[in-house]
Design an enzyme around this catalytic site. Structure first.
Site, PDB file in Angstrom:
ATOM      1  N   LEU A 185       0.858  -1.196   0.000  1.00 61.42           N
ATOM      2  CA  LEU A 185       0.000   0.000   0.000  1.00 61.42           C
ATOM      3  C   LEU A 185       0.892   1.243   0.000  1.00 61.42           C
ATOM      4  O   LEU A 185       2.109   1.144   0.186  1.00 61.42           O
ATOM      5  CB  LEU A 185      -0.908  -0.032   1.228  1.00 61.42           C
ATOM      6  CG  LEU A 185      -1.790  -1.286   1.369  1.00 61.42           C
ATOM      7  CD1 LEU A 185      -2.658  -1.188   2.621  1.00 61.42           C
ATOM      8  CD2 LEU A 185      -2.647  -1.520   0.152  1.00 61.42           C
ATOM      9  N   PRO A 186       0.320   2.419  -0.197  1.00 63.94           N
ATOM     10  CA  PRO A 186       1.168   3.623  -0.269  1.00 63.94           C
ATOM     11  C   PRO A 186       2.020   3.858   0.982  1.00 63.94           C
ATOM     12  O   PRO A 186       3.226   4.081   0.885  1.00 63.94           O
ATOM     13  CB  PRO A 186       0.151   4.744  -0.492  1.00 63.94           C
ATOM     14  CG  PRO A 186      -0.980   4.073  -1.225  1.00 63.94           C
ATOM     15  CD  PRO A 186      -1.070   2.701  -0.617  1.00 63.94           C
TER      16      PRO A 186
ATOM     17  N   LYS B 109      15.311   1.219   2.657  1.00 67.01           N
ATOM     18  CA  LYS B 109      14.522   1.692   1.509  1.00 67.01           C
ATOM     19  C   LYS B 109      14.440   3.219   1.503  1.00 67.01           C
ATOM     20  O   LYS B 109      14.604   3.854   0.461  1.00 67.01           O
ATOM     21  CB  LYS B 109      13.117   1.090   1.566  1.00 67.01           C
ATOM     22  CG  LYS B 109      12.170   1.563   0.484  1.00 67.01           C
ATOM     23  CD  LYS B 109      12.571   1.114  -0.906  1.00 67.01           C
ATOM     24  CE  LYS B 109      11.605   1.662  -1.956  1.00 67.01           C
ATOM     25  NZ  LYS B 109      12.018   1.308  -3.325  1.00 67.01           N
TER      26      LYS B 109
ATOM     27  N   LYS C 134       6.938  10.984  -0.144  1.00 62.49           N
ATOM     28  CA  LYS C 134       6.734  10.281   1.140  1.00 62.49           C
ATOM     29  C   LYS C 134       8.036   9.616   1.588  1.00 62.49           C
ATOM     30  O   LYS C 134       8.442   9.718   2.745  1.00 62.49           O
ATOM     31  CB  LYS C 134       5.607   9.262   0.949  1.00 62.49           C
ATOM     32  CG  LYS C 134       5.407   8.238   2.034  1.00 62.49           C
ATOM     33  CD  LYS C 134       6.014   6.872   1.725  1.00 62.49           C
ATOM     34  CE  LYS C 134       5.547   6.216   0.458  1.00 62.49           C
ATOM     35  NZ  LYS C 134       6.113   4.896   0.219  1.00 62.49           N
TER      36      LYS C 134
END
Ligand code: NDP
Length: 295
Positions: A65-66, A171, A240
């Site tokens: 998911l985002p 990440k 993000k």
């Protein structure tokens, strides 16, 4: 392996397809149900109507998911993941998440005897289609070994980075590099075009020199010089990611002005370009500010 996949977006969809096509029994769930129905029709996967329904009977449940908060919000309620996850199951979260929320999710799951791995991926939509993604994993090493046959369906490389949250941390820093490289390459090439240099020639030099990066070697030649700008990875998601990296640096008292400034510029770009723009479209903003086209 009985598996479930939740979140059939740009990258989740081809990852899920590879799991189904490798012969694993798969249940798929997506917020917009039509996307799950379509993939189920194509692959023979079971179309689950709720997250709980997807997780029921699954050994490995994958979410993509985002943001981590979206995963956290799927846990509770009659239809939530916790209502379906069995003791001994593993939740593998391939969201590019934030480590603190991942740790909070892991703690909730541990109360039910469910393992959690944060397992963000890198390699883009093409890497997902080809099954060559790099997967960086945080969590229990034994849980990773149990989930490995499923992760292998879409991975070219799997690295166990440490405890829960470690995959997310690696990440976020990787994504900060991507954002910084892309922005600096766009600034440099805009300047060179104004100096009268052909950007293809400049890249020919740079890509045989020490300034090269994935942005100079792949993204700009394939997507900017061609003016193709395909939409494969939303700028909002990179904004993000670099926000997570900037926050992590701050929390650890690491002076990181380059990361912070790039995060600020990506926040401005997100406001200007919107939620569906691709990350490479930040180059268009630099072009607009410079009054020049890198072509
Ligand atoms: P997309 O925006 O293409 O898809 C997002 C998916 O999440 C869709 O299935 C969407 O459902 C679902 N979703 C969005 N919000 C919610 C919510 N609140 N509750 C439940 N489901 C929700 O994103 P990507 O597939 O590109 O990215 C997914 C993750 O993977 C992100 O963390 C991203 O940073 C990461 N990633 C992406 C890469 C890429 O190349 N695209 C590469 C590497 C990592 P719906 O269909 O209803 O909109």
């Amino acid at each position: 392996m009985r598996t479930a996949f939740l979140g059939l977006g740009a990258i989740g969809r081809p990852m899920a397809a590879r799991i189904a096509n490798a012969g694993n029994p798969l249940a798929v769930w997506n917020r917009t149900s039509a996307r799950a129905a379509e993939l189920a029709g194509e692959t023979g996967a079971r179309h689950a109507k709720t997250p709980a329904d997807a997780a029921r009977d699954a050994d490995v449940v994958i979410t993509c998911l985002p943001v981590s908060r979206d995963v956290q919000n799927l846990l509770d309620g009659d239809d939530g993941l916790l209502a379906g996850l069995a003791r001994g199951a593993i939740l593998v979260d391939c969201t590019s998440g934030d480590p603190s929320t991942s740790r909070a999710i892991a703690a909730r799951l541990a109360e039910r005897g469910v393992d959690f791995l944060d397992a963000p991926v890198s390699g883009g939509v093409i890497g997902a289609e080809k099954g060559t993604l790099t997967v960086m994993v945080g969590g229990d090493a034994a849980a990773l070994e149990r989930a490995r046959p499923v992760i292998d369906c879409f991975a070219g490389k799997i690295v166990h980075c440490g405890g829960v949250g470690a995959g997310d941390t690696v990440k976020a820093v990787n994504q900060a590099f991507l954002a910084i490289h892309l922005l600096s390459a766009a600034e440099g090439l805009a300047t060179l075009v104004k100096e009268g240099v052909d950007p293809a020639k400049a890249l020919d030099v740079i890509n045989a020199s020490s300034g090269r990066s994935n942005s100079s070697m792949n993204l700009i030649p394939e997507r900017v010089l061609t003016r193709a700008f395909p939409r494969t990875f939303r700028l909002a998601l990179l904004e993000k990611d670099i926000g997570i990296a900037a926050e992590m640096a701050k929390n650890n008292r690491v002076p990181a002005p380059v990361t912070q400034l790039t995060a600020d510029i990506f926040r401005i770009a997100r406001g200007e370009l919107g939620e569906v723009a691709d990350h490479v479209e930040i180059v268009k903003l630099i072009e607009q500010w410079a009054g020049v086209e890198i072509a």
